[in-house]
Motif scaffolding. Structure first.
Motif, PDB file in Angstrom:
ATOM      1  N   CYS A 141      21.633  24.084  51.476  1.00 11.47           N
ATOM      2  CA  CYS A 141      20.431  23.655  52.325  1.00 11.47           C
ATOM      3  C   CYS A 141      20.962  23.393  53.892  1.00 11.47           C
ATOM      4  O   CYS A 141      20.678  23.865  54.903  1.00 11.47           O
ATOM      5  CB  CYS A 141      19.392  22.635  52.084  1.00 11.47           C
ATOM      6  N   SER A 180      18.396  34.361  51.571  1.00  9.76           N
ATOM      7  CA  SER A 180      17.426  34.538  50.516  1.00  9.76           C
ATOM      8  C   SER A 180      18.107  34.635  49.167  1.00  9.76           C
ATOM      9  O   SER A 180      17.646  34.248  47.986  1.00  9.76           O
ATOM     10  CB  SER A 180      16.422  35.581  50.966  1.00  9.76           C
ATOM     11  N   GLY A 181      19.132  35.775  49.195  1.00  3.03           N
ATOM     12  CA  GLY A 181      19.863  35.840  47.888  1.00  3.03           C
ATOM     13  C   GLY A 181      20.562  34.838  47.394  1.00  3.03           C
ATOM     14  O   GLY A 181      20.349  34.542  46.164  1.00  3.03           O
ATOM     15  N   SER A 208      22.792  26.381  55.399  1.00  4.20           N
ATOM     16  CA  SER A 208      21.825  27.128  55.910  1.00  4.20           C
ATOM     17  C   SER A 208      21.149  26.855  57.416  1.00  4.20           C
ATOM     18  O   SER A 208      21.116  27.471  58.273  1.00  4.20           O
ATOM     19  CB  SER A 208      20.647  27.317  54.913  1.00  4.20           C
ATOM     20  N   PHE A 230      19.859  31.674  47.904  1.00  2.00           N
ATOM     21  CA  PHE A 230      18.671  30.695  47.206  1.00  2.00           C
ATOM     22  C   PHE A 230      18.028  31.236  45.972  1.00  2.00           C
ATOM     23  O   PHE A 230      17.687  30.361  45.259  1.00  2.00           O
ATOM     24  CB  PHE A 230      17.565  30.239  48.332  1.00  2.00           C
ATOM     25  N   SER A 231      18.118  32.653  45.747  1.00  2.26           N
ATOM     26  CA  SER A 231      17.560  33.091  44.804  1.00  2.26           C
ATOM     27  C   SER A 231      18.355  32.690  43.523  1.00  2.26           C
ATOM     28  O   SER A 231      18.050  32.360  42.333  1.00  2.26           O
ATOM     29  CB  SER A 231      17.099  34.537  45.110  1.00  2.26           C
ATOM     30  N   HIS A 263      18.062  40.155  60.437  1.00  2.00           N
ATOM     31  CA  HIS A 263      17.380  40.482  59.210  1.00  2.00           C
ATOM     32  C   HIS A 263      18.405  40.351  57.918  1.00  2.00           C
ATOM     33  O   HIS A 263      18.108  39.760  57.097  1.00  2.00           O
ATOM     34  CB  HIS A 263      17.065  42.104  59.373  1.00  2.00           C
ATOM     35  N   TYR A 310      18.937  36.679  57.045  1.00  2.00           N
ATOM     36  CA  TYR A 310      17.745  36.237  56.211  1.00  2.00           C
ATOM     37  C   TYR A 310      17.841  36.590  54.888  1.00  2.00           C
ATOM     38  O   TYR A 310      17.592  36.099  53.887  1.00  2.00           O
ATOM     39  CB  TYR A 310      16.749  36.692  56.969  1.00  2.00           C
ATOM     40  N   TYR A 311      18.356  38.034  54.778  1.00  5.32           N
ATOM     41  CA  TYR A 311      18.315  38.627  53.231  1.00  5.32           C
ATOM     42  C   TYR A 311      19.300  38.145  52.465  1.00  5.32           C
ATOM     43  O   TYR A 311      19.441  37.701  51.454  1.00  5.32           O
ATOM     44  CB  TYR A 311      18.577  39.901  53.677  1.00  5.32           C
TER      45      TYR A 311
END
Length: 309
Positions: A53, A13-14, A56, A16-17, A6, A9-10
């Motif tokens: 990318c 995500s951060g 990741s 990419f944000s 988890h 993934y967080y």
């Protein structure tokens, strides 16, 4: 799903944000100020999309695929280095042995064989390479050529393979090796950015004017303090490290990142080039992007390995 998964993934995500926000920002700037040249900044952001990318995918892939990715990065870095470095025509066979050593180093990494991982290049390759060069029979420029090749192996393969080894460290306390890689790489890159921003805004005293004129004392101090603070915040969240060790790790990454940057800048000046290549538009070559990591990776790895393995 484990907590570490988890968290992983967080984190992604951060990242990419932030990258998406930067993309929207450059799009807005181009609309508001079309008369200005935003090409380099646009190229940098586009390159970051590709880098993030691929990174990741490597982080989320099975271990063997992630190690293959980092092995390929070492191959590209060594190839770029040897393209710039002056070598003799008689060194063609020894150079092939250099490339052959890359998969071997990453095999030890995949096996988590720490003993062989840590001595294969500094001992065995170091001793084998000049022996193989002697068989060629060319003694002119022998020491210089051997030094150039061994330095290339130590930086582009041995140092960078420490990043890959972090992936293989046993999961403990619900933390995965991928989170260690993210912690190291993210802080190394943020350290470069923060040193640049602090240096641009407050920097007047130059540290290495003949090597890297843009490096200032304010940039170094501000970057190290910023990196140390970020490490103290994210270290306990992403790794097994407590607050104290996270602070030390942040300072270690900040200082060693600066050292890696200026050392590689000195090498490029010796080669007579500004950038090591053109693989990454807006950034230069792959060594331009990995220069700080060449120093931070082995130092952070051994710091973490000593206290937590």
């Amino acid at each position: 799903m484990p907590d570490s998964q988890h968290t992983l993934y967080y984190c992604l995500s951060g990242i990419f944000s932030i990258l998406l926000l930067a993309t929207l920002l450059i799009f807005t700037l181009k609309k508001c100020y079309p008369q200005r040249d935003w090409l380099e900044l646009q190229q940098r952001i586009t390159s970051w999309w590709v880098i993030i990318c691929l990174f990741s995918v490597a982080i989320l892939s099975p271990k063997w695929l992630g190690l293959t990715f980092f092995g390929f990065i070492s191959f590209l870095a060594l190839k770029e280095y040897l393209t710039l470095a002056p070598t003799r025509r008689s060194d063609s066979i020894p150079l092939l042995w250099l490339y052959a050593a890359i998969p071997v180093q990453y095999v030890w990494t995949g096996m988590s064989w720490y003993g062989m991982f840590i001595i294969f290049i500094p001992v065995y390759v170091f001793l084998f390479l000049p022996t193989r060069m002697v068989l060629v029979g060319d003694t002119k420029g022998f020491l210089h050529s051997a030094s150039v090749m061994h330095w290339g192996m130590m930086t582009s393969v041995f140092a960078l393979s420490h990043v890959a080894y972090l992936l293989t460290l046993p999961n403990a306390d619900g933390r995965s090796g991928a989170l260690l890689v993210i912690f190291l790489v993210a802080l190394t890159e943020l350290n470069d950015i923060s040193q640049y921003l602090w240096g641009k805004s407050l920097g007047k005293i130059k540290i290495t004017p003949k090597v890297s004129p843009n490096k200032t004392l304010a940039g170094l101090i501000g970057g190290v303090l910023t990196t140390t603070f970020l490490a103290a915040v994210f270290g306990p969240l992403l790794t097994q490290m407590n607050w104290t060790h996270s602070l030390i790790a942040g300072a270690l990454i900040g200082i060693s990142g600066f050292c890696g940057d200026v050392v590689m800048s000195a090498i490029k000046r010796d080669f007579g080039v500004k950038d090591s290549g053109k693989l990454l538009p807006g950034h230069g070559g792959i060594l331009d992007r990995l220069d700080s990591l060449i120093y931070t990776a082995p130092l952070f790895f051994h710091f973490y390995y000593y206290f937590y393995m």
